[in-house]
Write an enzyme that holds these catalytic residues in place. Structure first.
Site, PDB file in Angstrom:
ATOM      1  N   ASP A 184      36.422  29.203  39.378  1.00 42.25           N
ATOM      2  CA  ASP A 184      37.911  28.721  39.234  1.00 42.25           C
ATOM      3  C   ASP A 184      38.729  29.947  38.694  1.00 42.25           C
ATOM      4  OD1 ASP A 184      37.369  26.639  40.706  1.00 42.25           O
ATOM      5  OD2 ASP A 184      38.372  25.354  39.509  1.00 42.25           O
ATOM      6  N   LYS A 262      40.526  34.488  43.750  1.00 43.85           N
ATOM      7  CA  LYS A 262      39.678  33.397  44.507  1.00 43.85           C
ATOM      8  C   LYS A 262      40.906  32.892  45.526  1.00 43.85           C
ATOM      9  CE  LYS A 262      37.356  29.131  44.024  1.00 43.85           C
ATOM     10  NZ  LYS A 262      36.738  28.117  42.982  1.00 43.85           N
TER      11      LYS A 262
END
Lengths: 461, 659
Positions: A184, A262
């Site tokens: 994350d 990401k």
């Protein structure tokens, strides 16, 4: 019976276990108003309700039985179950490079936690060798667990400790360092590590997995093998992120720590280099570089460590109708830096102007990035942009918003002088701002377009 | 050793009792839902088309209890590249394992609960989703999401009951396109479809009992009217064991009539393997004393004319020879119809070493049509083996032949113990082949992506209140009505049995007529390419109501149904479509005078035509009239009036016909 024997059970469920004198890992026959059940009592997740008992049937399936419906439980035996990754001592080969694997948590290697029903990290060279034996073909591996945190809990304390541990590893003479990290915030850590650990002589490779290693289709093993290759044999002495290239099991991509992001909440191929091309591809054949402007591996052990970090920095994701009191509140709370993700070329609405001016006049350092992620802040193009620059807002070129945030924390840790902070921010350490955006640095394909479909059909992605 | 097993058609229940045959079923049935189980993709759309491919590999993982599953380890040796063909219409990012699951389809849970209740299962209080590992690639995640909804039930059978162990709700797997060498290609259209698995206890004692019980379970599922039908919508796994043998699972049998022969062959195979074990023991070969070796014999056989090895050598492959000490004369022993013990080795080599091209082994017990006699002699000499030893040759790449040699040794060692625990695949000829090592409970793993889901009592009460009549009770009731036997099974299976009861009880429709229309006529329409499932029970009820009121003859019922189906109507316009049809009929209701006018008309139109006799004429004119009236008038009435008009008297035509 001990507390461990009621693991996770509360309320009605716990009372049922106590009433019949059974506990976790008891083999039981349960009589209930809904019929008979036979199995092994499992621990209960603490986030689950308190009304059910979990039973593992002989078939391996788990079921829940409503505690209120239970009329009797007979214990027929007890089992002591231990979850263990098969451990095998990691072989040492003097002809192979020495790689140090630092663990921060995340799911690069993990096992199931009965308490939460979630996966927790498990990690040692012998455990890793037991589950990813191919690693022994690549390098000699030493592991060290630095923290056991999920990536969303990584913060300044961890960044500094990680940077210092990397520095020590370099000094110890390892040939490469792999950092296992939750995905994350992997790009946040990659960015700050790039600023804190400058000019390393060896590869520093961040790696994680999108599908946890407790599943057969996990990307963890391949990512780890690719990262070990990159760290042990690769020639790129920079902080890089090593993750799946396509969703297919084909190759990993090495991304520069300051240009990676990401981009999907669950895809394997979630990490993408933004506004540039990646550094290299990596698979079992080794590292294939895609560009030649990387810092090559060196024999020396020199490295510049700068762990400065100012925590009172925030991030404003601009939206239409944003009100000035948000900015005022940030200034009032004593924040020293703001990174704005503006619209288009780096814009915010007029009602914010006064608040932003008050901020810069109060000595708060304000930098502008773009929500579009791709492209530059070019605030001179429109009147709006010029006005905003007049307020004391500094455009941060094509620095990614999260990278700009990390860099401003780092810069303000070093200076409070407006010019010096600007100098630090706009002087690239490792391509966080670039002079040129290559024509193939922005590629977001659209499905159903005939040529894209042809590509998907013929070249697996 | 001699093969004492009787042929399939001569086996009696006593013969099966003598070998201690026990078998159980795992019946898989797709559910009729609008979407897939764990994502929002549409359910029930199938096709071979694809517009992208994804490549994956599978790695074994640890189970919750910390064990590697045996199957998992086997699959790891195979090192397959698994190619998934995906089509945007049927697959999203969930199926290719790039997105976590969404909450399961609630209607699928309802249907599974309904069937669980019909099977008398104890319903769980909480549904826990498990991951069942499949490393063969049949599911891109490497596991199937599955959950138990009920355990421990039973169904009546003959004068006893058959135990039902459990019912689980799970997602369906991929369809295999091909599996050659290290490349396996799979289609993903079926992937993720909601499916139930009903597992019986091993309570069946003969192959025929297996087929009959399977039929009962399948009928029970269909009696809900909420399951899919058609090829592949229902499949079963067959579990077989004999005294001293092992529970063997034969996967993926699509048709019930194929079950008995499969069971027979597996029983026979197990008996044969036990006999081979005993023979090995006589030769003092046990798991502890077994001796084998392998060596590269490429140069020894390099000049052979035997084509498969010739090609392998020419392609630069290697040939290896496994010597099994003391195994001579066993490899030709019959294990199944037209199948020898050697196939056990060939199968392992095919599946695990990925040497898929047949033949993939040759051996010294069947030496005549392969290598020359001098080649075999030379092999014996160079491997220092004797007449009592068996030689098995494999060819292919160095790593694959290495794996193959090890697998041959493993299989030979298992032969000293009896029947290895395999999962086997059903073959078209009624025999079975090795698919993988039988997985154990170790392959089950809790799904950490979805929390447990409570099955509320209120939900069960709602489903209980709407349960269909138990299929065996309904069948017994229909049998008492003396309906045609073939319509009874079809009525119960097609889910129109409730409608049938309403028609016969509430409207007083003739039972045989109603049964024939609801089964055979609808089936006939399906054969014409129409889809009778578009017709709701209420539509059909309306048609029969008109019939009961005397507005629609029997032929009319058939025609109205056919026309209602053939006429394109808007979605959800089924009832109004039929209603419109009925209004038209009512509006056009004909009195005797109009019918007489029509009859006069067709008679005069045919004036001048020559008929060989009045019967032929009557038949010709009747055909014309039926088409004109299109079912708005009862055929018998027209027949009588036409006969009168032709002056052959009531039933005259038939009388003359008989004459």
């Amino acid at each position: 019976m001990s507390e461990a024997a009621r693991k996770g059970y509360r309320g009605v469920g716990r009372a049922a276990l106590e009433r019949f004198g059974v506990g976790v890992w008891s083999d039981v026959e349960v009589a209930s108003t809904g019929g008979q059940f036979k199995g092994l009592i499992l621990p209960r997740s603490e986030t689950a309700d308190d009304k059910h008992i979990v039973l593992k049937l002989d078939s391996g399936y788990n079921i829940g039985i409503a505690a209120e419906s239970i009329t009797g439980i007979i214990e027929t035996g007890r089992r002591d179950v231990q979850y263990k990754i098969p451990e095998k001592e990691f072989p040492v080969d003097p002809n192979k490079p020495n790689v140090l694997l630092l663990g921060t948590g995340g799911t690069i290697a993990s096992r199931l936690d009965y308490r939460t029903g979630a996966v927790i990290p498990a990690f040692s060279p012998s455990e890793l060798y037991g589950s990813v034996p191919e690693l022994a073909d690549v390098c000699n591996l030493r592991t060290e667990k630095l923290f056991g945190v999920f990536s969303e809990n990584m913060g300044p304390t961890e960044y500094v400790a990680l940077a210092n541990r990397v520095a020590a590893g370099i000094e110890e003479g390892v040939d490469g360092i792999v950092i296992g990290h939750g995905t994350d915030t992997m790009h946040h850590t990659a960015a700050i590590l790039t600023f804190m650990v400058q000019d390393p002589p060896i590869p520093i490779v961040m790696v994680g997995s999108q599908r946890s290693s407790d599943r057969p289709s996990s990307d963890a093993a391949i990512n780890l093998i690719n990262a070990a290759w990159t760290a042990g044999h690769g020639n790129i002495a920079e902080v890089v992120v090593c993750m799946f290239g396509p969703t297919s099991d084909q190759y990993g991509i090495l991304h520069r720590g300051t240009r990676v992001r990401k981009m999907h909440s669950s895809y394997r191929s979630t990490f993408r280099t933004i506004g540039d091309i990646p550094l290299a591809l990596v698979d079992s054949d080794g590292v294939r570089t895609l560009r030649d402007d990387y810092c090559p591996r060196r024999a020396d052990r020199n490295v510049t460590i700068n762990t400065a970090f100012e925590q009172r920095v925030t991030f404003l994701y601009y939206y239409p109708n944003m009100k000035p009191d948000i900015v005022d509140a940030i200034v009032d709370r004593g924040y020293r830096g703001i990174v704005i993700a503006g619209t288009g070329l780096g814009h915010i609405n007029r009602p914010l102007y006064d608040a932003v001016r008050r901020a810069t006049e109060a000595g708060v350092h304000v930098f502008m990035t773009v929500q579009t992620l791709w492209g530059y802040t070019q605030m001179y193009v429109y009147e709006t942009g010029r006005e905003i620059m007049e307020l004391g807002v500094t455009p941060a070129a094509n620095m990614l918003p999260e990278v700009a945030y990390m860099k401003l924390c780092w810069a303000l840790g070093q200076s409070d002088d407006r010019d010096e902070v600007r100098r630090i921010m706009l002087t690239p350490v490792s391509d966080e701002t670039t002079e040129r955006e290559p024509y193939n640095g922005y590629l977001v394909f659209q499905g159903a377009v005939p040529e894209v479909q042809e590509f998907l059909r013929t070249i697996k992605r | 050793m001699t093969d004492a097993f009787k042929p399939f058609d001569q086996m009696t229940p006593e013969d099966y009792a003598a070998i201690g045959l026990r078998c159980g079923l795992e019946v898989h049935q797709q559910l009729l839902t609008g979407r897939k189980l764990f994502c929002r993709c549409p359910a029930g759309r199938f096709g071979d088309e694809y517009d992208a491919e994804v490549l994956r590999h599978m790695r074994p993982t640890l189970s919750e209890l910390g064990e590697y599953d045996g199957t998992a380890l086997m699959e790891r040796k195979t090192k397959k590249n698994i190619h998934y063909r995906i089509h945007h219409a049927t697959v999203c990012t969930y199926e290719i394992d790039d997105t976590p699951p969404f909450f399961p389809d609630q209607s699928a849970i309802d249907i599974a609960l309904e069937i669980s209740l019909l099977l008398g299962l104890n319903i769980v209080g909480e549904m826990h989703i498990a991951r069942k590992q499949y490393l063969d690639g049949s599911i891109p995640a490497g596991f199937q999401r599955t959950a138990i909804l009920g355990v421990t039930g039973s169904i009546p059978y003959k004068d006893r009951t058959i135990g039902i162990r459990q019912l689980s709700l799970e997602e369906d797997s991929c369809r295999e396109v091909s599996d050659v060498g290290h490349e396996r290609v799979l289609l993903t259209d079926r992937l993720g479809m909601p499916l139930i698995e009903v597992v019986t206890e091993p309570d069946m004692r003969t192959p025929d009992e297996m087929a009959e019980v399977c039929q009962i379970v399948r009928m029970l599922c269909r009696s809900t009217g909420k399951v899919r039908t058609g090829y592949g919508a229902a499949r079963q796994d067959v579990n077989v064991s004999v005294n001293g043998g092992t529970r063997i699972e034969i996967k993926g049998v699509p048709q019930i009539p194929r079950i008995p022969l499969l069971v027979y062959n597996e029983a026979r195979r197990q008996c044969a393997l036990l006999a081979i074990r005993d023979e090995l023991a006589k030769r003092s070969i046990t798991a502890d004393t077994i001796r084998w070796k392998s060596q590269d014999v490429t140069r020894i056989v390099a000049r052979t004319h035997y084509q498969p090895i010739r090609e392998a050598v020419d392609a630069g492959h290697v040939v290896k020879c496994v010597v099994l000490d003391g195994f001579a004369d066993l490899l030709n022993e019959t294990t199944q119809e037209h199948t020898a013990f050697a196939k056990e080795f060939s199968d392992r080599v095919r599946v695990i070493a990925c040497l898929t091209r047949q033949p993939n082994i040759i051996h010294s017990d069947a030496s005549s049509e392969t290598l020359a006699v001098r080649d075999w002699k030379e092999l014996h000499r160079r491997t220092k083996s004797g007449e009592g030893d068996a030689l098995i040759l494999v060819w292919g790449s160095e790593p694959d032949t290495e794996t193959a040699c090890h697998e041959i040794a493993i299989r030979a060692t298992e032969a000293t113990r009896g029947v290895p625990a395999d999962t086997r695949q059903a073959l078209k000829d009624g025999t079975n082949g090795f698919e993988r090592v039988l997985p154990g409970a170790e392959r089950m793993y809790p799904d950490t992506d979805l929390p447990p889901m409570v099955i509320e009592e209120a939900r069960l009460a709602r489903i209980r209140a709407q349960l269909p009549e138990l299929v065996w009770e309904r069948e017994a009731r229909y049998r008492k009505l003396s309906m045609p036997e073939e319509t009874i099974a079809a009525l119960c299976a097609r889910g129109r049995a409730d409608l049938f009861d309403r028609l016969t009880n509430d409207l007083g429709v003739d039972t045989t007529f109603a049964a024939v229309i609801l089964t055979q006529w609808l089936k006939a329409l399906r054969r014409r390419g129409l889809d009778p499932s578009d017709l709701r029970d209420d539509d059909l009820f309306a048609v029969f109501e008109a019939h009961a009121r005397g507005e629609l003859g029997r032929e009319g019922v058939r025609l109205v149904i056919a026309r209602a189906l053939a006429t394109p109507t808007e979605v959800d316009q089924g009832v109004s479509g039929v209603a419109a049809e009925l209004r038209e009929i009512a509006g056009n209701a004909m009195d005797d005078r109009e019918i007489e006018n029509r009859i006069d008309h067709v008679i005069s139109a045919a004036d001048g035509a020559l008929f060989p006799d009045v019967v032929t004429k009557h038949r010709f004119l009747m055909g014309r009239l039926v088409r004109q009236f299109a079912g708005r008038v009862d055929g018998a009435r027209v027949d009588t009036m036409l006969a009168a008009a032709l002056d052959i008297g009531k039933g005259g035509a038939r009388r003359e016909l008989r004459a």
